[in-house]
Write an enzyme that holds these catalytic residues in place. Structure first.
Site, PDB file in Angstrom:
ATOM      1  N   CYS A   2       0.840  -1.189   0.000  1.00 25.29           N
ATOM      2  CA  CYS A   2       0.000   0.000   0.000  1.00 25.29           C
ATOM      3  C   CYS A   2       0.876   1.240   0.000  1.00 25.29           C
ATOM      4  O   CYS A   2       2.077   1.167   0.234  1.00 25.29           O
ATOM      5  CB  CYS A   2      -0.901   0.020   1.225  1.00 25.29           C
ATOM      6  N   ARG A  27       2.959   0.822  -6.714  1.00 24.55           N
ATOM      7  CA  ARG A  27       3.062  -0.153  -5.627  1.00 24.55           C
ATOM      8  C   ARG A  27       1.932  -1.176  -5.683  1.00 24.55           C
ATOM      9  O   ARG A  27       2.024  -2.235  -5.062  1.00 24.55           O
ATOM     10  CB  ARG A  27       3.048   0.575  -4.280  1.00 24.55           C
ATOM     11  N   TRP A  74      -4.001  -1.991  -0.822  1.00 26.70           N
ATOM     12  CA  TRP A  74      -3.984  -3.329  -1.430  1.00 26.70           C
ATOM     13  C   TRP A  74      -4.611  -4.260  -0.415  1.00 26.70           C
ATOM     14  O   TRP A  74      -4.091  -4.453   0.676  1.00 26.70           O
ATOM     15  CB  TRP A  74      -2.544  -3.740  -1.736  1.00 26.70           C
ATOM     16  N   ASN A 100      -0.186   0.762   6.587  1.00 30.42           N
ATOM     17  CA  ASN A 100       0.351  -0.329   5.766  1.00 30.42           C
ATOM     18  C   ASN A 100       0.808  -1.440   6.695  1.00 30.42           C
ATOM     19  O   ASN A 100       1.364  -1.172   7.758  1.00 30.42           O
ATOM     20  CB  ASN A 100       1.563   0.136   4.946  1.00 30.42           C
ATOM     21  N   GLY A 101       0.623  -2.685   6.265  1.00 31.99           N
ATOM     22  CA  GLY A 101       1.043  -3.809   7.085  1.00 31.99           C
ATOM     23  C   GLY A 101      -0.136  -4.641   7.531  1.00 31.99           C
ATOM     24  O   GLY A 101      -1.265  -4.487   7.035  1.00 31.99           O
ATOM     25  N   GLU A 485      12.574 -16.343 -15.662  1.00 25.97           N
ATOM     26  CA  GLU A 485      12.289 -14.909 -15.595  1.00 25.97           C
ATOM     27  C   GLU A 485      11.437 -14.471 -16.782  1.00 25.97           C
ATOM     28  O   GLU A 485      10.521 -13.656 -16.627  1.00 25.97           O
ATOM     29  CB  GLU A 485      13.603 -14.122 -15.543  1.00 25.97           C
ATOM     30  N   LYS A 489       7.721 -12.744 -16.451  1.00 27.33           N
ATOM     31  CA  LYS A 489       7.359 -11.446 -17.034  1.00 27.33           C
ATOM     32  C   LYS A 489       6.066 -11.566 -17.835  1.00 27.33           C
ATOM     33  O   LYS A 489       5.185 -10.711 -17.738  1.00 27.33           O
ATOM     34  CB  LYS A 489       8.485 -10.923 -17.948  1.00 27.33           C
ATOM     35  N   GLU A 492       3.001 -12.138 -15.486  1.00 25.89           N
ATOM     36  CA  GLU A 492       2.739 -10.974 -14.648  1.00 25.89           C
ATOM     37  C   GLU A 492       1.915  -9.917 -15.372  1.00 25.89           C
ATOM     38  O   GLU A 492       0.991  -9.336 -14.799  1.00 25.89           O
ATOM     39  CB  GLU A 492       4.057 -10.314 -14.220  1.00 25.89           C
ATOM     40  N   HIS A 508      10.397 -34.829 -19.370  1.00 26.23           N
ATOM     41  CA  HIS A 508       9.912 -35.412 -18.117  1.00 26.23           C
ATOM     42  C   HIS A 508       8.536 -34.847 -17.738  1.00 26.23           C
ATOM     43  O   HIS A 508       8.247 -34.634 -16.564  1.00 26.23           O
ATOM     44  CB  HIS A 508      10.924 -35.171 -16.998  1.00 26.23           C
ATOM     45  N   LYS A 607       4.377  -3.600  -6.321  1.00 24.95           N
ATOM     46  CA  LYS A 607       5.808  -3.505  -6.594  1.00 24.95           C
ATOM     47  C   LYS A 607       6.632  -4.008  -5.422  1.00 24.95           C
ATOM     48  O   LYS A 607       7.588  -4.744  -5.602  1.00 24.95           O
ATOM     49  CB  LYS A 607       6.173  -2.039  -6.900  1.00 24.95           C
TER      50      LYS A 607
END
Length: 612
Positions: A2, A27, A74, A100-101, A485, A489, A492, A508, A607
């Protein structure tokens, strides 16, 4: 995750706070709100959705106030809606709070307040904390500052809070534990925010609040005390961040800007450290510890997401060059499996923001067991930078796009430098190879620039594959973490399901997925695994898979057997991930844009993950 912005001074608070919230949009959030003092009336406005929805809600209202605070939420406790959005009033509306938290024991506190006759409007832990502080203030007879300190001594969890008080239009009270909070110091004015991006437009002087500290701003003065009321003298830092660095600079998205910034950010991560002409490598932050790194029996690397992938690349490089055993751990799992950490172990914590909650918790666990902790992060003054024994900053500049791009290449660059320095100190690398790799490192920015010149071709390939619902990414050796990676990307920002695998593992299980509708991205550069990867490609083609190959310039064989090729310059195998990842970033970006996604603020993501 947040975002918090607050102001008290001589300016109009509302436009300043709203602009600050927009600077924190990267964020990740699902609702936004502000609290203002109209005369002596403490008024809260909040709305589900983006800051623009909040601005529409505020249109036409009387908003004059020289004190105010705002929040982008968030969701953790309670669904995203207007009621659960911050700020929250206390029970008698004397206070407004942003937070926040996560308050882990909020349910027990809430039950105690319900027995006292309190009622609650929202499902949030934040409203509970605000009501708890007000209850102490009203019943203990002390100051609001004392009530905040007493309440926070009873709280279990993480928090960064700011509180406004309807009885004093000059007062803001803030506190933190485990969630970042920065105070900007101006001329008879103060700014508070989750990071420095909303502040740099107004002042370069900032104070990073420490855990268990409470800041009280009143009548134009700032005091900082601990929870047990010991006064501290905060250190004022000069922020190097420039306003231009957090603007798009003519690019359509921050993500695209940051992809194109990589030649500079990689160079900045080496600046002052690498002198290939002299054959020297200096890492000032680690110079006093290099003997311990070189003599270590084991290195444990911890990180989350993209930082974890950078750690996987580093595992290959450390073991190849320095011959030190390396384990790479998800920070989110590390602390919960009773890891075996011994005194003398080296732990390297990687985080772009330096505020990742899981990584911070893993650091504290490793420190408690006697490990030596080094940090690789991007933000000076961040929690991880302060919690570790030493470390190296990546100097990548601010990264606003939620999907990390330049953070990855900067982290890999710095980790490569550490591995090279350890190998040199240990004597496991020849002088000729050491000098060769330094020279190659200095050439990387120019080679990345050449990859970026192929953006239009990558855009054309992306257009062809916007239909896809699934992707597979394959790589071997150092390019296996790059495949992971690349897949991350894509998923996301485009919301396409994608998975990365070691190329040999395709047989496999994943080969069962291959058909004419399955795009397969293969990193097939000329290295020690080239022939094996070519065999894997032929297995995919035999099952009608559509192959996009990342190839080395001049490869005349692969274009004849794959569907599409993207060429990259020849690079030493050790350094290949710094170049091979770039076309994967561009491919993900263009596919997401063509599918109409919000690439800078993808759904459900933040973020900086500052809660567990």
């Amino acid at each position: 995750m947040c975002g918090i912005v607050a102001y008290v001074g001589h300016r109009e608070a509302c436009p300043l706070v709203l602009k600050g919230l927009k600077r924190l949009e990267y964020r990740g959030y699902d609702s936004a709100g502000v609290a203002l003092m109209n005369g002596h009336e403490l008024t809260v406005y909040k709305k589900k959705g983006k800051v623009i929805a909040l601005e529409q809600e505020l249109a036409g209202k009387e908003l004059h106030s020289t004190i105010g605070m705002g929040h982008t939420r968030w969701a953790t406790h309670g669904e995203p809606n207007d009621v659960n959005a911050h700020p929250h009033y206390s029970f008698h509306r004397k206070l407004a709070i942003v937070h926040n938290g996560i308050i882990e024991n909020y349910a027990a506190i809430k039950q105690a307040l319900l027995k006292k006759g309190h009622t609650f409007s929202s499902e949030t832990d934040t409203e509970v904390l605000g009501q708890f502080i007000e209850d102490i203030w009203e019943n203990n007879g002390g100051t609001l500052e004392e009530a905040v300190r007493l309440a926070l001594q009873e709280v279990v969890g993480a928090y960064a809070i700011v509180i406004m008080n309807e009885t004093d239009p000059t007062q803001l009270i803030a506190a933190r534990k485990g969630s970042p909070l920065v105070i900007g110091v101006g001329e008879n004015e103060f700014f508070l925010a989750s990071d420095a991006t909303p502040i740099v437009e107004y002042t370069k002087d900032v104070i990073y609040l420490n855990d268990y500290e409470v800041a009280v701003i009143k009548n134009g003065k700032l005091t900082v005390v601990t929870l047990d009321n010991a006064t501290t003298t905060p250190y004022v830092h000069k922020v190097e961040l420039e306003l231009e660095a957090i603007e798009k600079g003519g690019f359509d998205h921050f993500m695209l800007k940051e992809i194109f910034e990589q030649p500079r950010s990689i160079a900045d991560s080496m600046r002052g450290r690498v002198r290939a002409d002299e054959g020297t490598l200096q890492l000032g932050g680690l110079s006093d510890y290099m003997d311990k790194i070189a003599k270590s029996k084991r290195i444990v690397i911890i990180g989350c997401g993209t930082s974890w992938h950078a750690g996987l690349v580093a595992e290959y490089i450390f073991e190849e060059l320095a011959r030190i055993p390396v384990e790479v751990e998800y920070a989110s799992e590390f602390r919960y499996r009773n890891p075996i950490i011994k005194e003398g172990d080296i732990v390297i914590a990687i985080s772009q923001s330096g505020e990742t909650a899981d990584t911070l918790a893993a650091i504290e666990l490793a420190k408690s067991k006697g490990a030596l902790i080094f940090g690789v992060c991007n933000v000076v003054g961040s929690s991880i930078a302060r919690a570790t024994h030493a470390g190296a900053f990546t100097h990548a500049g601010p990264e606003i796009g939620v999907a990390s791009t330049k953070a990855f290449t900067a982290q890999v660059t710095v980790l490569t430098l550490i591995a090279l320095a350890a190998a040199k100190r240990k004597g496991t690398i020849s002088d000729s190879l050491f000098r060769q790799l330094l020279a190659e490192l200095e050439s990387i920015p120019a080679k990345v620039e050449r990859v970026l010149q192929a953006a239009d071709k990558i855009k054309e390939i992306a257009y062809i594959f916007t239909y896809a619902r699934n992707f597979i990414y394959l790589g071997r050796g150092l390019n296996f973490p790059v495949a992971l990676e690349g897949a991350l990307k894509l998923k996301e920002i485009s919301y396409i399901h994608a998975e990365g695998y070691p190329a040999a593992e395709m047989k496999h299980g994943p080969i069962a997925l291959i058909d004419e509708d399955m795009p397969v991205v293969v990193i097939a550069t000329k290295d020690s695994s080239y022939e094996k990867v070519v065999s894997n490609i032929q297995e995919v083609k035999a099952r009608k898979g559509r192959v996009i190959a990342i190839t080395t310039e001049g490869d005349t064989h692969l274009p004849s057997i794959v569907d599409f090729t993207i060429e990259i310059p020849k690079v030493h195998e050790i350094l290949m991930p710094l170049v091979s990842v770039v076309p994967l970033q561009l491919l993900a970006y263009y596919i997401a844009v063509m599918r109409g996604r919000n690439v800078d603020q993808p759904r459900n993501l933040a973020k900086s993950v500052t809660v567990e």
